[in-house]
Design an enzyme around this catalytic site. Structure first.
Site, PDB file in Angstrom:
ATOM      1  CD  GLU A 156      35.764  40.902  42.048  1.00 17.86           C
ATOM      2  OE1 GLU A 156      36.358  41.292  41.025  1.00 17.86           O
ATOM      3  OE2 GLU A 156      36.293  40.119  42.871  1.00 17.86           O
ATOM      4  CB  CYS A 190      41.709  39.304  38.692  1.00 13.35           C
ATOM      5  SG  CYS A 190      41.843  38.342  37.154  1.00 13.35           S
ATOM      6  CG  HIS A 195      37.365  37.895  39.771  1.00 13.62           C
ATOM      7  ND1 HIS A 195      37.537  39.248  39.610  1.00 13.62           N
ATOM      8  CD2 HIS A 195      38.024  37.294  38.744  1.00 13.62           C
ATOM      9  CE1 HIS A 195      38.260  39.482  38.527  1.00 13.62           C
ATOM     10  NE2 HIS A 195      38.578  38.312  37.982  1.00 13.62           N
TER      11      HIS A 195
END
Length: 244
Positions: A187, A98, A185
């Site tokens: 994560e 990002c 993302h």
């Protein structure tokens, strides 16, 4: 010898979600662990001007997301861009997510701005370019959580596009087999993304965007390909160990 990964934390989880979900740095550690990879970590809060002494201090690097905008051009961002170029020069593998994806692009001459089509939030679907190895069996697509208003609008000449969508033409970039970056993302799992969208709804994230994202996130089959992308990222940095 265990790979030492330096996490350059450009942002942190919102205060009301931090205790439950941990920091963005924590999320990366957990993601790689769940994907079956054990690394040693050193975290540097670069937004607070906490930087490593050298680009060679770690075997590989990750730049996290952030609520900051790359074009704010704050002092710590200028210092981070110099570090990015140093990491490239010493040939350490680097991942950018990002904000990390965006500031790496700017460091190499690309351009980042608010996207004319607005916010990207919720689950986004990306297509791999022909010739790019499949992330998962028998598929040239993957899905990740997204949360961004800015994106790379001019690609650096050095970067090759690996994945795209109609909304995000430069969704994944690779630089000379040394740097791999994603706008979305890996994560963020569905639970965290849902809570984040609810937290931001009506604040920085317009209600219409939030509601559309929440509808897809709430579907019974809602899922991401985070573990597959984690494997891709881990193999990328491990493959480059021989360079140093």
């Amino acid at each position: 010898m265990t790979l030492k990964v330096g996490i350059l934390a450009a942002g942190i989880t919102p205060d009301n979600l931090l205790a439950e979900f941990g920091s963005y740095a924590d999320m990366f550690k957990d993601l790689f662990k769940r994907a079956g990879y054990e690394f040693d970590y050193a975290t540097f809060d670069v937004r607070d001007d906490d930087f490593p002494g050298s680009a060679s201090d770690c075997d590989a690097w990750i730049i996290t997301g952030s609520k900051a905008n790359v074009y704010q051009d704050l002092p710590w961002m200028r210092r981070l861009k110099l570090l990015i170029l140093d990491i490239y020069k010493v040939d350490r593998p680097m991942l950018g997510i990002c904000f990390g994806h965006q500031i790496i692009a700017e460091a190499f001459g690309g351009s980042v701005d608010k996207y004319s089509e607005g916010w990207g939030a919720g689950l986004h679907h990306y297509e791999l370019l022909p010739g790019v190895s499949a992330v998962k069996p028998n598929s040239n697509e993957f899905t990740l959580s997204a949360m961004h208003q800015d994106q790379v609008v001019v690609k650096p000449d050095r970067a090759n596009v690996l994945a795209f969508s109609a909304f995000c033409p430069f969704a994944a970039l690779q630089y000379d087999n040394r740097i791999l970056t994603f706008q979305a993302h890996p994560e963020f799992d569905v639970t965290f993304e849902t809570r984040l969208v609810r937290h931001l709804r009506g604040q920085s994230l317009p209600e219409s965007n939030a509601d559309q994202a929440l509808e897809e996130l709430g579907a019974p089959a809602a899922t991401t390909d985070s573990l597959a992308i984690a494997g891709w990222m881990a193999r990328f940095v491990l493959r480059n160990q021989e360079n140093f």
